[in-house]
Write an enzyme that holds these catalytic residues in place. Structure first.
Site, mmCIF file in Angstrom:
data_model
loop_
_atom_site.group_PDB
_atom_site.id
_atom_site.type_symbol
_atom_site.label_atom_id
_atom_site.label_comp_id
_atom_site.label_asym_id
_atom_site.label_seq_id
_atom_site.Cartn_x
_atom_site.Cartn_y
_atom_site.Cartn_z
ATOM 1 N N LYS A 1 28.532 58.530 1.104
ATOM 2 C CA LYS A 1 27.188 58.232 0.573
ATOM 3 C C LYS A 1 26.353 59.510 0.467
ATOM 4 C CE LYS A 1 23.284 56.536 -0.412
ATOM 5 N NZ LYS A 1 22.900 55.776 -1.557
ATOM 6 N N CYS B 1 15.974 59.429 -1.744
ATOM 7 C CA CYS B 1 17.432 59.533 -1.605
ATOM 8 C C CYS B 1 17.931 60.942 -1.900
ATOM 9 C CB CYS B 1 18.090 58.531 -2.539
ATOM 10 S SG CYS B 1 17.390 56.888 -2.384
HETATM 11 N N1 SAJ Z 1 16.389 63.899 -11.792
HETATM 12 C C1 SAJ Z 1 16.270 65.053 -12.537
HETATM 13 N N2 SAJ Z 1 17.199 65.309 -13.488
HETATM 14 C C2 SAJ Z 1 18.231 64.476 -13.726
HETATM 15 C C3 SAJ Z 1 18.374 63.304 -12.965
HETATM 16 C C4 SAJ Z 1 17.426 63.038 -11.998
HETATM 17 O O1 SAJ Z 1 15.345 65.842 -12.346
HETATM 18 O O2 SAJ Z 1 19.030 64.769 -14.628
HETATM 19 C C5 SAJ Z 1 15.403 63.621 -10.732
HETATM 20 C C6 SAJ Z 1 14.620 62.323 -10.939
HETATM 21 O O3 SAJ Z 1 13.514 62.520 -11.797
HETATM 22 C C7 SAJ Z 1 14.203 62.008 -9.526
HETATM 23 C C8 SAJ Z 1 15.400 62.493 -8.700
HETATM 24 O O4 SAJ Z 1 16.100 63.398 -9.519
HETATM 25 O O5 SAJ Z 1 13.064 62.734 -9.153
HETATM 26 C C9 SAJ Z 1 16.330 61.395 -8.247
HETATM 27 O O6 SAJ Z 1 16.510 60.451 -9.270
HETATM 28 P P1 SAJ Z 1 17.934 59.811 -9.611
HETATM 29 O O7 SAJ Z 1 17.777 58.907 -10.758
HETATM 30 O O8 SAJ Z 1 18.952 60.876 -9.723
HETATM 31 O O9 SAJ Z 1 18.341 59.044 -8.289
HETATM 32 P P2 SAJ Z 1 17.618 57.965 -7.347
HETATM 33 O O10 SAJ Z 1 17.030 58.684 -6.194
HETATM 34 O O11 SAJ Z 1 16.788 57.019 -8.087
HETATM 35 O O12 SAJ Z 1 18.932 57.163 -6.873
HETATM 36 C C10 SAJ Z 1 19.995 57.886 -6.270
HETATM 37 C C11 SAJ Z 1 21.297 57.442 -6.953
HETATM 38 N N3 SAJ Z 1 22.380 58.316 -6.541
HETATM 39 C C12 SAJ Z 1 23.199 58.900 -7.417
HETATM 40 O O13 SAJ Z 1 23.084 58.759 -8.611
HETATM 41 C C13 SAJ Z 1 24.299 59.729 -6.859
HETATM 42 C C14 SAJ Z 1 21.582 55.990 -6.596
HETATM 43 O O14 SAJ Z 1 22.843 55.590 -7.116
HETATM 44 C C15 SAJ Z 1 21.567 55.808 -5.079
HETATM 45 O O15 SAJ Z 1 21.820 54.458 -4.706
HETATM 46 C C16 SAJ Z 1 20.185 56.197 -4.573
HETATM 47 O O16 SAJ Z 1 19.996 57.588 -4.885
HETATM 48 C C17 SAJ Z 1 20.132 55.969 -3.078
HETATM 49 O O17 SAJ Z 1 19.519 54.969 -2.674
HETATM 50 O O18 SAJ Z 1 20.734 56.736 -2.332
#
Ligand code: SAJ
Length: 406
Positions: A204, A258
């Site tokens: 995870k 996360c």
């Molecule tokens: N972000 C970027 N650029 C990107 C993708 C995301 O800047 O290309 C930023 C987003 O704006 C945000 C942060 O990253 O600030 C996180 O967003 P996210 O969409 O990547 O992830 P979370 O936090 O919403 O959810 C993540 C997910 N993990 C992965 O994709 C590996 C989700 O599947 C998990 O269940 C969740 O963390 C968790 O609960 O751990």
């Protein structure tokens, strides 16, 4: 059908509890916050997630979902409580310990305890130790089952992903793994992968660290491109045509509870080895400062500019402001009195506590903000902002951290 008790009714616990109740399980949800209990018990929700309101209402109306501040006897206990960071980026598992201690008096032989919260390696084994300490009558092998089954749902798509995502199930022993796997098979259509608890815990953390490292790469590229006067979005689009390249998107920083947090659990456990993971965290954490610097530079030519900051949430189309880089940017711009700050965040009705105490900041609607602003800073790619007519942005200085108005 099993009776399930879900401890912690946040972004994971509440969707899980209501999904299970709608599938016919008898579910009791518990939360330490009386306001949360009261809200859900009357069929409302305290968080924003598409379609969750309908699911919760139907779960409550069916009688399959009950809510209170007290635990009840059940066959399966699911811990979905927060695991924040303490000072010095050290994981805080006190909510898991408190939840386990609360469960212990209700346990009977044959019960299954599942930990879904993101946790440092070794936490599930700690649950076993806490239970053994409180319930020495349950120490015989296979008298209760304990497993780690991390949630992997993406905010904004939780209801779909709860069912369709593949799941990792790691028991403290093979019988626990099998018992937990059998439970998830009852409502998950994705594949179930069996392992031990420690591997599941690190898997995870590794998933979110992987995402963080890849976003850090994109954020670092955005700084390099700024220095070299190259459009980072065009660059990424071109590079991603390579069949084995898939660069993620730069932005205002990485937020949420996360991706911005979990990599630190790995750094804490293996500080010498986790060099890249630590650096990625630092790169992503420094991006808000960089954005603030950019705004200040552009604001310097005005006497008292009106600055519209679009978006406060930690990412697009959610209401969650936890660890949001946008909040940090807005806070810094306000504290440093860079100008009059107009904030637009369609998912909230009042500014968060960290901002309400400040002067020269106001929550307003998109139309007013665009009318009044000299500088428009797009921080979050909410749908409402993507649809803005380009003519409304003319004659304004635009700082688009998400590349949506290119
Ligand atoms: N972000 C970027 N650029 C990107 C993708 C995301 O800047 O290309 C930023 C987003 O704006 C945000 C942060 O990253 O600030 C996180 O967003 P996210 O969409 O990547 O992830 P979370 O936090 O919403 O959810 C993540 C997910 N993990 C992965 O994709 C590996 C989700 O599947 C998990 O269940 C969740 O963390 C968790 O609960 O751990």
């Amino acid at each position: 059908m099993h009776r399930v008790c879900v401890i912690g009714l946040g972004y994971v616990g509440l969707p899980t509890a209501s999904l299970l109740a709608n599938k016919g399980f008898k579910v009791h949800g518990v939360d330490a916050n009386p306001k949360v209990v009261e809200t859900i018990a009357r069929g409302d929700i305290h968080i924003y997630e598409p379609d969750l309101d309908v699911l919760v209402k139907s779960a409550i109306n069916s009688g399959n979902l009950t809510i209170s501040g007290e635990l009840v006897q059940a066959d399966i206990f699911i811990l979905a409580v927060p695991t924040p960071l303490k000072a010095k980026q050290v994981p805080d598992i006190s909510y898991i310990e408190a939840g386990t201690r609360a469960i212990a008096p209700y346990l009977v032989p044959g019960n299954l305890v599942i930990l879904e919260s993101t946790s440092p390696v070794g936490t599930t084994e700690k649950i076993r130790r806490w239970v053994q300490e409180l319930r020495p009558d349950l120490t015989a092998e296979n008298s209760i089952y304990i497993a780690y089954c991390p949630e992997r749902v993406l905010p904004g798509q939780i209801l779909k992903e709860l069912v369709s995502n593949p799941r990792i199930v790691g028991g403290i022993d093979p019988a626990s793994t099998e018992t937990a796997a059998a439970f998830y098979k009852e409502f998950v259509s994705g594949e179930i992968f069996r392992t031990d608890a420690r591997t599941a815990e690190l898997a995870k953390l590794a998933e979110n660290a992987f995402r963080d490292v890849n976003i850090a790469f994109a954020n670092e590229l955005s700084l390099i491109c700024d220095r070299l006067h190259i459009d980072v979005w065009e660059l990424i689009e071109l590079a991603n045509h390579h069949p084995r390249v898939n660069i993620l998107e730069p932005g205002a920083g990485v937020g949420g509870h996360c991706v911005a947090v979990d990599p630190w659990f790995i750094v804490d456990a293996a500080p010498v080895e986790a060099k890249l993971i630590r650096t990625a965290r630092e790169v992503n954490d420094s991006k808000p400062d960089y954005v603030v610097g950019k705004v200040k530079e552009r604001a310097a030519k005005f006497k008292k500019p009106v600055i519209a900051c679009l978006g406060l949430a930690f990412k697009a189309n959610v209401d969650d402001l936890r660890q949001s880089p946008a909040v940090e940017i807005v806070r810094q711009l306000t504290i440093e009195q860079v100008g009059d700050i107009l904030v637009v965040e369609p998912h909230i009705t009042t500014l968060p506590a960290t901002l309400t105490t400040l002067n020269n900041i106001q929550l307003t609607n998109l139309s007013t903000a665009l009318e009044q602003a000299d500088i428009v800073v797009l921080l979050v790619a909410h749908q409402a902002f993507l649809d803005v007519e380009r003519s409304r942005l003319q004659d304004k200085i635009i700082i688009d951290t998400r590349g949506v108005w290119r």
